[in-house]
Design a protein around this motif. Sequence first.
Motif, PDB file in Angstrom:
ATOM      1  N   VAL A  34       1.027  -1.293   0.008  1.00  0.00           N
ATOM      2  CA  VAL A  34      -0.141  -0.190  -0.002  1.00  0.00           C
ATOM      3  C   VAL A  34       0.858   1.244  -0.042  1.00  0.00           C
ATOM      4  O   VAL A  34       0.399   2.140  -0.772  1.00  0.00           O
ATOM      5  N   GLU A  35       1.845   1.187   0.878  1.00  0.00           N
ATOM      6  CA  GLU A  35       2.818   2.339   0.919  1.00  0.00           C
ATOM      7  C   GLU A  35       3.338   2.879  -0.706  1.00  0.00           C
ATOM      8  O   GLU A  35       3.513   3.680  -0.806  1.00  0.00           O
ATOM      9  N   MET A  36       4.036   1.737  -1.053  1.00  0.00           N
ATOM     10  CA  MET A  36       4.581   1.729  -2.335  1.00  0.00           C
ATOM     11  C   MET A  36       3.597   2.273  -3.625  1.00  0.00           C
ATOM     12  O   MET A  36       3.903   2.816  -4.276  1.00  0.00           O
ATOM     13  N   GLY A  37       2.402   1.716  -3.247  1.00  0.00           N
ATOM     14  CA  GLY A  37       1.272   2.163  -4.335  1.00  0.00           C
ATOM     15  C   GLY A  37       1.078   3.722  -4.181  1.00  0.00           C
ATOM     16  O   GLY A  37       0.739   4.167  -5.342  1.00  0.00           O
ATOM     17  N   MET A  38       0.949   4.287  -2.823  1.00  0.00           N
ATOM     18  CA  MET A  38       0.917   5.636  -2.722  1.00  0.00           C
ATOM     19  C   MET A  38       1.942   6.384  -3.385  1.00  0.00           C
ATOM     20  O   MET A  38       1.617   7.450  -4.094  1.00  0.00           O
ATOM     21  N   ILE A  39       2.888   5.953  -3.412  1.00  0.00           N
ATOM     22  CA  ILE A  39       4.301   6.726  -3.734  1.00  0.00           C
ATOM     23  C   ILE A  39       4.138   6.559  -5.493  1.00  0.00           C
ATOM     24  O   ILE A  39       4.167   7.603  -6.067  1.00  0.00           O
ATOM     25  N   THR A  44       3.106   9.266 -10.433  1.00  0.00           N
ATOM     26  CA  THR A  44       2.505   9.092 -11.852  1.00  0.00           C
ATOM     27  C   THR A  44       1.716  10.402 -12.097  1.00  0.00           C
ATOM     28  O   THR A  44       1.665  10.848 -13.239  1.00  0.00           O
ATOM     29  N   ALA A  45       1.070  10.682 -10.971  1.00  0.00           N
ATOM     30  CA  ALA A  45       0.415  12.023 -11.174  1.00  0.00           C
ATOM     31  C   ALA A  45       1.123  13.134 -11.402  1.00  0.00           C
ATOM     32  O   ALA A  45       0.738  13.952 -12.345  1.00  0.00           O
ATOM     33  N   GLN A  46       2.142  13.382 -10.647  1.00  0.00           N
ATOM     34  CA  GLN A  46       3.297  14.495 -11.066  1.00  0.00           C
ATOM     35  C   GLN A  46       3.725  14.249 -12.495  1.00  0.00           C
ATOM     36  O   GLN A  46       3.922  15.238 -13.241  1.00  0.00           O
ATOM     37  N   GLY A  47       3.916  12.906 -12.930  1.00  0.00           N
ATOM     38  CA  GLY A  47       4.459  12.605 -14.177  1.00  0.00           C
ATOM     39  C   GLY A  47       3.496  13.071 -15.281  1.00  0.00           C
ATOM     40  O   GLY A  47       3.785  13.820 -16.405  1.00  0.00           O
ATOM     41  N   LEU A  48       2.096  13.013 -14.872  1.00  0.00           N
ATOM     42  CA  LEU A  48       0.926  13.485 -15.706  1.00  0.00           C
ATOM     43  C   LEU A  48       1.097  15.059 -16.208  1.00  0.00           C
ATOM     44  O   LEU A  48       1.108  15.510 -17.206  1.00  0.00           O
ATOM     45  N   PHE A  49       1.169  15.593 -14.932  1.00  0.00           N
ATOM     46  CA  PHE A  49       1.181  17.227 -15.086  1.00  0.00           C
ATOM     47  C   PHE A  49       2.626  17.575 -15.648  1.00  0.00           C
ATOM     48  O   PHE A  49       2.598  18.421 -16.722  1.00  0.00           O
ATOM     49  N   LEU A  50       3.713  16.845 -15.607  1.00  0.00           N
ATOM     50  CA  LEU A  50       4.900  17.123 -16.085  1.00  0.00           C
ATOM     51  C   LEU A  50       5.003  17.192 -17.622  1.00  0.00           C
ATOM     52  O   LEU A  50       5.445  17.893 -18.596  1.00  0.00           O
ATOM     53  N   PHE A  64       1.105   4.848 -19.954  1.00  0.00           N
ATOM     54  CA  PHE A  64       0.698   3.667 -19.751  1.00  0.00           C
ATOM     55  C   PHE A  64       0.764   3.123 -18.279  1.00  0.00           C
ATOM     56  O   PHE A  64      -0.245   2.546 -17.882  1.00  0.00           O
ATOM     57  N   LEU A  65       1.388   3.731 -17.553  1.00  0.00           N
ATOM     58  CA  LEU A  65       1.545   3.667 -16.319  1.00  0.00           C
ATOM     59  C   LEU A  65       0.115   4.026 -15.400  1.00  0.00           C
ATOM     60  O   LEU A  65      -0.374   3.514 -14.386  1.00  0.00           O
ATOM     61  N   LYS A  79       8.962   0.060 -14.029  1.00  0.00           N
ATOM     62  CA  LYS A  79       8.895   0.771 -15.185  1.00  0.00           C
ATOM     63  C   LYS A  79       8.961   2.342 -14.825  1.00  0.00           C
ATOM     64  O   LYS A  79       9.424   3.281 -15.497  1.00  0.00           O
ATOM     65  N   LEU A  80       8.273   2.608 -13.665  1.00  0.00           N
ATOM     66  CA  LEU A  80       8.268   4.067 -13.105  1.00  0.00           C
ATOM     67  C   LEU A  80       9.784   4.328 -12.672  1.00  0.00           C
ATOM     68  O   LEU A  80      10.133   5.642 -12.993  1.00  0.00           O
ATOM     69  N   THR A  81      10.452   3.455 -12.283  1.00  0.00           N
ATOM     70  CA  THR A  81      11.718   3.712 -11.904  1.00  0.00           C
ATOM     71  C   THR A  81      12.450   4.183 -13.247  1.00  0.00           C
ATOM     72  O   THR A  81      13.366   5.224 -13.051  1.00  0.00           O
ATOM     73  N   ARG A  82      12.428   3.554 -13.968  1.00  0.00           N
ATOM     74  CA  ARG A  82      13.108   3.849 -15.389  1.00  0.00           C
ATOM     75  C   ARG A  82      12.684   5.277 -15.699  1.00  0.00           C
ATOM     76  O   ARG A  82      13.543   6.160 -16.246  1.00  0.00           O
TER      77      ARG A  82
END
Length: 98
Positions: A34-39, A44-50, A64-65, A79-82
């Motif tokens: 759950v903790e990693m899911g929140m991160i 991902t939301a910040q990536g959408l904005f960016l 995709f993410l 994949k997010l790490t990449r």
Amino acid sequence: TMIDGMPDEMNGETTTPAASYLFKVNDDCEKLSVEMGMIFHRLTAQGLFLCARGRPDIETAIAFLTTRVRSLDKDDWGKLTRVMRYLQATRSLVRTLE
């Protein structure tokens, strides 16, 4: 910033935001906590904005993410790490409108 708020395990650099296996999903992969899911959701939301504001080069990976947020697994984390490592490596890239 997005990069400053990421976990230490995401530190590093890569030359592309996604690999050839971006769209491959392994149904047997271990699910995220759950903790990693929140991160994952936050980054991902910040990536959408960016990608909408100045980094369209990460748009395919982030798009995709965002489809994976209901069933996150360790492959999605990788994949997010990449993407995050790509952003670190290309921090100086800026969008230029001519």
